[in-house]
Design a protein around this motif. Sequence first.
Motif, short mmCIF file in Angstrom:
data_model
loop_
_atom_site.label_atom_id
_atom_site.label_comp_id
_atom_site.label_asym_id
_atom_site.label_seq_id
_atom_site.Cartn_x
_atom_site.Cartn_y
_atom_site.Cartn_z
N ILE A 72 65.48 -63.29 58.34
CA ILE A 72 65.52 -63.91 59.73
C ILE A 72 64.47 -65.29 58.95
N TYR A 73 63.07 -65.07 59.37
CA TYR A 73 62.59 -65.79 59.63
C TYR A 73 62.34 -67.13 58.50
N VAL A 74 63.62 -67.38 57.44
CA VAL A 74 63.44 -68.18 56.47
C VAL A 74 64.50 -68.94 57.88
N ARG A 156 60.93 -55.03 49.39
CA ARG A 156 61.85 -56.42 50.35
C ARG A 156 60.86 -56.89 51.47
N LYS A 157 59.96 -58.14 51.68
CA LYS A 157 59.59 -58.84 52.34
C LYS A 157 59.89 -58.62 53.91
N GLY A 158 58.47 -58.29 54.87
CA GLY A 158 58.91 -58.84 56.19
C GLY A 158 57.75 -59.14 57.18
N TYR A 159 58.29 -59.53 58.05
CA TYR A 159 57.29 -60.20 59.15
C TYR A 159 57.23 -59.58 60.39
N LEU A 160 55.65 -59.28 61.32
CA LEU A 160 55.70 -59.04 62.25
C LEU A 160 56.44 -60.32 62.68
N ARG A 161 56.62 -60.19 63.98
CA ARG A 161 57.57 -61.44 64.40
C ARG A 161 57.04 -62.26 65.67
N PRO A 162 56.46 -64.11 65.49
CA PRO A 162 55.83 -64.35 65.73
C PRO A 162 56.75 -64.78 67.52
N GLU A 163 57.42 -64.13 68.10
CA GLU A 163 58.46 -64.65 69.21
C GLU A 163 59.24 -63.59 69.19
N THR A 164 59.44 -63.49 70.21
CA THR A 164 60.44 -62.39 70.75
C THR A 164 61.67 -63.09 70.51
N ALA A 165 61.72 -64.30 70.35
CA ALA A 165 63.46 -65.09 70.50
C ALA A 165 64.87 -64.52 69.48
N GLN A 166 63.88 -64.15 68.11
CA GLN A 166 65.08 -64.60 67.11
C GLN A 166 66.23 -63.19 67.37
N GLY A 167 65.39 -62.13 67.60
CA GLY A 167 66.09 -60.08 68.02
C GLY A 167 67.46 -60.88 68.83
N ALA A 327 62.94 -74.81 77.81
CA ALA A 327 63.12 -75.92 76.28
C ALA A 327 64.77 -75.96 76.45
N ASP A 328 64.89 -76.79 76.53
CA ASP A 328 66.73 -76.58 75.59
C ASP A 328 66.64 -76.71 74.83
N ARG A 329 66.62 -75.56 74.03
CA ARG A 329 66.90 -75.61 72.10
C ARG A 329 68.39 -76.00 71.63
N THR A 330 69.05 -76.56 72.24
CA THR A 330 70.23 -77.15 72.26
C THR A 330 70.97 -75.50 70.89
N ASP A 331 71.90 -75.80 70.21
CA ASP A 331 72.15 -75.43 69.35
C ASP A 331 71.41 -75.02 68.19
N TYR A 332 69.65 -75.27 67.85
CA TYR A 332 69.04 -75.12 66.74
C TYR A 332 68.74 -74.24 65.74
N ASP A 333 69.10 -73.17 66.96
CA ASP A 333 69.06 -71.38 66.83
C ASP A 333 70.27 -70.68 65.67
N LEU A 334 71.15 -71.09 66.38
CA LEU A 334 72.75 -70.41 66.39
C LEU A 334 72.72 -71.10 65.08
N LYS A 335 72.79 -72.48 64.76
CA LYS A 335 73.35 -73.07 63.69
C LYS A 335 72.73 -72.35 62.80
N ALA A 336 71.40 -72.27 62.51
CA ALA A 336 69.84 -72.07 61.63
C ALA A 336 70.55 -70.42 61.11
N HIS A 337 70.71 -69.71 62.02
CA HIS A 337 71.56 -68.29 61.60
C HIS A 337 72.30 -68.40 61.00
N ALA A 338 73.32 -69.37 61.13
CA ALA A 338 74.69 -69.69 60.93
C ALA A 338 74.39 -69.92 59.45
N LYS A 339 74.40 -70.79 59.23
CA LYS A 339 74.02 -71.49 57.92
C LYS A 339 72.39 -69.73 57.16
#
Length: 575
Positions: A72-74, A156-167, A327-339
């Motif tokens: 997720i965080y990569v 398996r590496k995990g991270y404590l989330r640095p923001e709630t958004a990714q979920g 913020a208007d983050r455009t499609d940055y996050d969805l693009k990142a997770h699609a990739k």
Amino acid sequence: MGDIYDNVMELARRRGFVWPSSECYGAVAGFIDYGPLGAMLKRKIENIWRDFYIIREGYYEIEAPTIGVESIYVASGHVKGFADKMYQCPSCKEYSRADHIAEEHGTANADTLSPEALADIINGLPCPSCGEKIENAAVFYFNLMFQTTIGPGSQRKGYLRPETAQGIFTDFNRLARFYRDKLPFGAVQVGKSYRNEISPRQGMIRLREFTQAEAEIFIHPDHKEHPDFSRYADYSIPLWGQTQQMQDIKPITVSMREAVDSGLVANEYVAYYIALTHEFLMKVGINGDKLRFRQHLPTECAHYALDCWDAEIFSGRFGWVETVGIADRTDYDLKAHAKGSGDNFTVFIPYENVRRENRRIVVPNMGALGPQYREKAKAVADALKYSAPGPDGATITLDGKEIFIPPELYQIREETIEVRGEEVMPHVVEPSYGIDRILYCTLEHSYEEEDVDGEIRKVLHLNPAVAPVQAAVFPLMNKDGLDTIARTLSIDIQKHGILSQYDDNGAIGRRYRRQDEIGTPYTITIDYDSLEDNTVTLRDRDSMQQVRLPVTLVPETLTRLIHGTLPFSEAGSKI
RNA sequence: GCACCGAUGGUCUAGUGGUAUGACUUUGGCCUUCCAAGCCAAUAGCCCGGGUUCAAUUCCCGGUCGGUGCACCA
């Protein structure tokens, strides 16, 4: 005594709002405990937030884990982007940013270099703190995310989330189905996030574990008009845009309509949530004169964000504190997770009218192509599909060579197809709230030391909507049956869902002061007249005024006062 | 993380190489007819670890937390 922060925090500790965490084992910087009143206050602030975003906006709340797998965080960029490239000076043991030193000595875009490349550059340069030449220093990543491992064997590496958004982003496709594949839709999350700050100072302002309330609103990239914009079109607040900041002039007060039309704010969605945030913060009890909305300068705005505004609240100790980011983050996050995941993060949006398109398609004749081109037949067929055949045949390019294909090896079919819509990757508008900071600012703005007959009266002028204890009931004397009436009334009030405290200890004045300090807005006193005519007095915390009303009307009156549907002056007859 | 300063009941503080002062708060009682009144009593403290010493809250070293400056701060 110290400044406003010292005074507020002293009261907060003493009265059970905020405590140092795990104090008996030694407190840890960057962590706090919310005591009984603090936890209550926080919950009320969060619930008002939910009123705005869930009930009013219709964005449902989800709850994702606070631990996320590494991928997720990569994908989100936090593994790379949230890490600073640091080095430790061998001489003075100072930690500094390696890329900063490199850039100071003329290396452009040093932050994009690998640690090894950076180490090569900085070795030989003088250390900015001690001046000694840096030798054999390694550059390493310091990541602000807390890392952990999942399961035994800890592979398996995990991270404590640095923001709630990714979920919310990772649940995008489930959410899209939930909202029946229509834009816009949104989801919210209220919960803890974690950042392993190098040096968390500033008490409640910079925590290593903090509470965020975030909304992710998915909108059509070509339709950034908010369907309910009229609600805030005339809402006027001071906005401090990039231009005003750079020209060093004051924020300008404009309506949201003007803000969007003049291009000050990128679109209706951003403007809408700026206004909503203003209304929310006022409701929570932030002083409007100490609230401003500041646009990110081009240098601080994330590269992918189209527009970004912070709600900043003024604190006597910390200055202007960033409490909300919109913020208007455009499609940055969805693009990142699609990739990152290989999934599609799109919504199928039907056209209003089905479009008919005439198409020529080339259908390869495999029966003929196969024997002729053997193992290359498949490649030839694929190339043919994208070719534009002329009347005599088609020319395709295969392995860099042009090959002529005569017409008998394929057919051309004319057909009309119906295009019903298109796959759209939504843009994301993200209002993100730092609840702990808002809570601190609420306390600070509510706090007052008032001189009453030469004594200092400490009051928290908390909005009744957020006050942890909403009412208190006192018998004037702890005898003659006054206490019995008071206890009965207290229970009656509780039955109406109002948190009220009963107190018969000490002089009446002392009891009022206790409640003033924790921000209880209303207090009811049973006196000797109550025995005669069943009336009681009701005191307003802020004005210390009292009115008299029948005891039976108390619960109903309190409810209306707390909800703000009844002014105190009309709560009873003046005394 | 570095440097400097600080840490004594819940809070604010006095003071000390021999277990600690005062005030406020809190609790119980008396008194009291509306804004921290008065009287009596009670509860409660030297940040943590190591060293020096017969003895350390006090001196020394390390740590933790807090403040300030530097660095860091999605």
